[in-house]
Design an enzyme around this catalytic site. Structure first.
Site, mmCIF file in Angstrom:
data_model
loop_
_atom_site.group_PDB
_atom_site.id
_atom_site.type_symbol
_atom_site.label_atom_id
_atom_site.label_comp_id
_atom_site.label_asym_id
_atom_site.label_seq_id
_atom_site.Cartn_x
_atom_site.Cartn_y
_atom_site.Cartn_z
ATOM 1 N N ARG A 80 10.033 6.186 -2.243
ATOM 2 C CA ARG A 80 10.374 7.137 -3.310
ATOM 3 C C ARG A 80 11.814 7.633 -3.181
ATOM 4 O O ARG A 80 12.298 7.843 -2.065
ATOM 5 C CB ARG A 80 9.435 8.349 -3.267
ATOM 6 C CG ARG A 80 7.980 7.998 -3.465
ATOM 7 C CD ARG A 80 7.208 9.207 -3.971
ATOM 8 N NE ARG A 80 5.780 8.914 -3.955
ATOM 9 C CZ ARG A 80 4.946 9.320 -3.004
ATOM 10 N NH1 ARG A 80 5.403 10.074 -1.996
ATOM 11 N NH2 ARG A 80 3.675 9.011 -3.053
ATOM 12 N N GLU B 18 -4.622 6.575 18.924
ATOM 13 C CA GLU B 18 -5.228 5.336 18.430
ATOM 14 C C GLU B 18 -4.514 4.112 19.003
ATOM 15 O O GLU B 18 -3.293 3.998 18.885
ATOM 16 C CB GLU B 18 -5.159 5.281 16.896
ATOM 17 C CG GLU B 18 -6.050 6.319 16.246
ATOM 18 C CD GLU B 18 -6.196 6.120 14.741
ATOM 19 O OE1 GLU B 18 -5.718 5.096 14.206
ATOM 20 O OE2 GLU B 18 -6.806 7.004 14.100
ATOM 21 N N ARG C 179 -8.822 -6.473 13.412
ATOM 22 C CA ARG C 179 -8.339 -5.529 14.417
ATOM 23 C C ARG C 179 -9.364 -4.422 14.564
ATOM 24 O O ARG C 179 -10.004 -4.002 13.597
ATOM 25 C CB ARG C 179 -6.999 -4.906 13.991
ATOM 26 C CG ARG C 179 -5.902 -5.902 13.848
ATOM 27 C CD ARG C 179 -5.526 -6.548 15.153
ATOM 28 N NE ARG C 179 -4.663 -5.698 15.954
ATOM 29 C CZ ARG C 179 -4.239 -6.033 17.169
ATOM 30 N NH1 ARG C 179 -4.602 -7.175 17.726
ATOM 31 N NH2 ARG C 179 -3.438 -5.213 17.839
ATOM 32 N N ARG D 292 0.828 -1.211 0.000
ATOM 33 C CA ARG D 292 0.000 0.000 0.000
ATOM 34 C C ARG D 292 0.862 1.260 0.000
ATOM 35 O O ARG D 292 0.424 2.309 -0.443
ATOM 36 C CB ARG D 292 -0.885 0.026 1.258
ATOM 37 C CG ARG D 292 -1.992 -1.002 1.277
ATOM 38 C CD ARG D 292 -2.653 -1.052 2.640
ATOM 39 N NE ARG D 292 -3.229 0.229 3.044
ATOM 40 C CZ ARG D 292 -4.419 0.682 2.676
ATOM 41 N NH1 ARG D 292 -5.170 -0.044 1.885
ATOM 42 N NH2 ARG D 292 -4.878 1.835 3.102
ATOM 43 N N ASP E 282 -10.096 0.521 0.371
ATOM 44 C CA ASP E 282 -10.201 1.966 0.565
ATOM 45 C C ASP E 282 -11.576 2.425 0.096
ATOM 46 O O ASP E 282 -12.282 1.702 -0.608
ATOM 47 C CB ASP E 282 -9.111 2.678 -0.241
ATOM 48 C CG ASP E 282 -7.728 2.410 0.331
ATOM 49 O OD1 ASP E 282 -7.637 2.127 1.540
ATOM 50 O OD2 ASP E 282 -6.750 2.478 -0.437
ATOM 51 N N TYR F 232 -9.208 -5.550 2.827
ATOM 52 C CA TYR F 232 -8.705 -4.237 3.208
ATOM 53 C C TYR F 232 -9.001 -3.307 2.022
ATOM 54 O O TYR F 232 -8.257 -3.270 1.052
ATOM 55 C CB TYR F 232 -7.196 -4.378 3.391
ATOM 56 C CG TYR F 232 -6.456 -3.284 4.136
ATOM 57 C CD1 TYR F 232 -7.006 -2.047 4.382
ATOM 58 C CD2 TYR F 232 -5.167 -3.525 4.597
ATOM 59 C CE1 TYR F 232 -6.297 -1.087 5.075
ATOM 60 C CE2 TYR F 232 -4.445 -2.580 5.287
ATOM 61 C CZ TYR F 232 -5.013 -1.359 5.521
ATOM 62 O OH TYR F 232 -4.297 -0.411 6.188
ATOM 63 N N ARG G 33 -0.776 5.907 16.567
ATOM 64 C CA ARG G 33 -0.628 7.250 16.005
ATOM 65 C C ARG G 33 -1.499 8.243 16.758
ATOM 66 O O ARG G 33 -2.406 7.851 17.492
ATOM 67 C CB ARG G 33 -0.969 7.255 14.515
ATOM 68 C CG ARG G 33 -2.366 6.798 14.183
ATOM 69 C CD ARG G 33 -2.570 6.682 12.661
ATOM 70 N NE ARG G 33 -3.942 6.331 12.366
ATOM 71 C CZ ARG G 33 -4.436 6.089 11.153
ATOM 72 N NH1 ARG G 33 -3.648 6.169 10.098
ATOM 73 N NH2 ARG G 33 -5.693 5.789 10.974
HETATM 74 N N1 UDP Z 1 2.951 0.955 8.510
HETATM 75 C C1 UDP Z 1 4.013 0.917 9.396
HETATM 76 N N2 UDP Z 1 4.502 2.100 9.862
HETATM 77 C C2 UDP Z 1 3.971 3.295 9.534
HETATM 78 C C3 UDP Z 1 2.904 3.327 8.627
HETATM 79 C C4 UDP Z 1 2.404 2.136 8.131
HETATM 80 O O1 UDP Z 1 4.489 -0.132 9.761
HETATM 81 O O2 UDP Z 1 4.456 4.321 10.041
HETATM 82 C C5 UDP Z 1 2.419 -0.343 8.000
HETATM 83 C C6 UDP Z 1 1.325 -0.892 8.898
HETATM 84 O O3 UDP Z 1 1.416 -2.291 8.934
HETATM 85 C C7 UDP Z 1 0.065 -0.444 8.182
HETATM 86 C C8 UDP Z 1 0.493 -0.597 6.718
HETATM 87 O O4 UDP Z 1 1.852 -0.184 6.710
HETATM 88 O O5 UDP Z 1 -1.035 -1.250 8.509
HETATM 89 C C9 UDP Z 1 -0.324 0.213 5.735
HETATM 90 O O6 UDP Z 1 -0.298 1.580 6.115
HETATM 91 P P1 UDP Z 1 -1.509 2.566 5.839
HETATM 92 O O7 UDP Z 1 -1.072 3.929 6.169
HETATM 93 O O8 UDP Z 1 -2.036 2.301 4.480
HETATM 94 O O9 UDP Z 1 -2.569 2.085 6.942
HETATM 95 P P2 UDP Z 1 -4.021 2.692 7.318
HETATM 96 O O10 UDP Z 1 -3.986 4.174 7.090
HETATM 97 O O11 UDP Z 1 -5.007 1.967 6.444
HETATM 98 O O12 UDP Z 1 -4.163 2.352 8.765
#
Ligand code: UDP
Length: 389
Positions: free
Chosen positions: A182, A306, A255, A178, A356, A354, A285
């Site tokens: 870059r 969260e 989850r 996902r 969006d 999963y 976060r």
């Molecule tokens: N992830 C991580 N560290 C970060 C951000 C994302 O390990 O700082 C991993 C984590 O397993 C997460 C996945 O990357 O579930 C996908 O991130 P995304 O931001 O798409 O998650 P969402 O916003 O759907 O919670």
């Protein structure tokens, strides 16, 4: 297909994006009556937004949702109903006691390794860090083969363990895919061309979708597997598939997220999302919602810590885990669903994926076309919009 009524009657279980889009599209394209049962006290599912009374800030009640898509037709679709203001979503991450930029980009790499690499130098350097894993299958293998152990440990290992409650080696590689990596200073969290935030939140989108004389929404109406739904010509179920079958084969792994809100004066963290990647920090976060609407002014601020946890009892399912054991269970439920008549399973919870927001909308629009054409030609409506791999 039953034909006891001159006008077909449909039941939709769930008034989230899937349920609302299919209701709108069916009401628009064919003469029918639609009942919607929604167990929550509001529509819009986990995309529900409302203004916080104390601060006046638009809050995404089930965690932040930034609308993003690479499909112009989906961007245009939602913009018919509500105004989405384009924004670039930027995320910061706290790791090893420093603040970095995500997704991993040239700034992150240079800051993390204390270098001044050019894009080409950074690429070569990361190749030297990457582990030679052929055909990576798990989240961990995907990460190690892409960015190497140091970046993986700092940004992904702890966060992912907290977020998913298991070792990243048990999770599918698709979760990591996902996020882009870059070799320039582009810190847009998404690769998609269109991204933005609705000026008045997502709730009016769903309310407008459902505003039709033939659509009847009942809130606080929980579906029970023992409910008699045989009076309907077809049922669209958008709740968790295991709940539909009363968990008879066991529970699918999900989850859930617990939100700890707090209000402060001014600006708490200077941006909308900061991820806490270290395992020792108990939350994943902190989101500060006023930064999603930078065109508004508010003296106070509301933030949410969260905490991720496994679902049990009546916890709301958020993220489908899709571990190997979950997939085995899912196949059983799908097989059973396929043997039923006059019911389809749609959306994130019923297909256990999963997804969006833009995936959900797009799939519901496409499925409504299949339904109208099947109905007009007296064909079976499929049980699922997708194949399970
Ligand atoms: N992830 C991580 N560290 C970060 C951000 C994302 O390990 O700082 C991993 C984590 O397993 C997460 C996945 O990357 O579930 C996908 O991130 P995304 O931001 O798409 O998650 P969402 O916003 O759907 O919670």
């Amino acid at each position: 297909m039953k034909a006891p009524y001159t006008i077909p009657r449909f039941l939709i279980i769930g008034a989230g994006f899937s349920g609302a889009v299919i209701a709108h599209e069916l009401a628009k394209s064919m003469e029918c009556e639609l009942d919607i049962w929604e167990e929550k006290l509001h529509v819009a599912g986990n995309c529900y937004t409302s203004r916080d009374e104390e601060t006046g800030i638009m809050v995404h009640r089930y965690g932040p949702h930034i609308f993003n898509t690479d499909k112009k037709e989906i961007w245009d679709y939602i913009n018919q109903f509500i105004q989405i203001k384009p924004i670039i979503h930027r995320v910061k991450a706290v790791a090893n006691g420093n603040v970095y930029s995500l997704p991993i980009n040239l700034h992150t790499i240079n800051q993390f390794f204390k270098k001044t690499f050019s894009p080409e130098e950074a690429k070569v350097f990361l190749q030297s860090q990457a582990e030679p894993i052929k055909d990576p299958k798990s989240f961990e293998e995907q990460a190690l083969s892409l960015i190497g152990r140091d970046l993986y440990k700092a940004f992904f290992y702890g966060y992912t363990k907290k977020q998913w409650g298991c070792e990243p080696s048990e999770l599918p590689a698709s979760i990591l895919k996902r996020l882009p990596v870059r070799f320039n200073y582009n810190d847009n969290y998404y690769n998609n061309e269109f991204s933005g935030i609705p000026i008045e939140g997502y709730t009016p989108f769903v309310e407008k979708l459902l505003n039709h004389k033939n659509v009847h929404v009942a809130l606080n109406r929980k579906f029970d597997p023992s409910d008699d739904i045989s009076n309907y010509n077809h049922v669209f179920y958008t709740g968790p598939i295991d709940a539909f079958f009363n968990y008879k084969h066991g529970r699918l792994g999900y989850r859930t997220v617990l939100f700890e809100p707090f209000v402060k004066e001014g600006d708490y963290q200077g941006t909308s999302v900061i991820n806490y990647c270290e395992e020792k920090v108990p939350f994943t976060r902190i989101t500060e919602h006023k930064h999603f609407t930078p065109w508004e002014n508010h003296e106070k601020t509301i933030c949410f810590k969260e905490f991720s946890k496994e679902t049990s009892g009546s916890d709301l399912p958020f993220y489908p885990k899709r571990l190997a054991k979950d997939k085995t269970l899912l196949y059983k439920y799908r097989e059973e669903a396929n043997s039923l008549e006059n019911i389809s399973f749609l959306g994130r919870l019923a297909t256990y994926r999963y997804m969006d927001m833009h995936h959900v909308i797009s799939e519901a629009i496409n499925f409504s076309k299949i339904v109208t054409s099947a109905f007009s030609s007296n064909k079976m409506i499929p049980a699922f919009p997708n194949e399970e791999k």
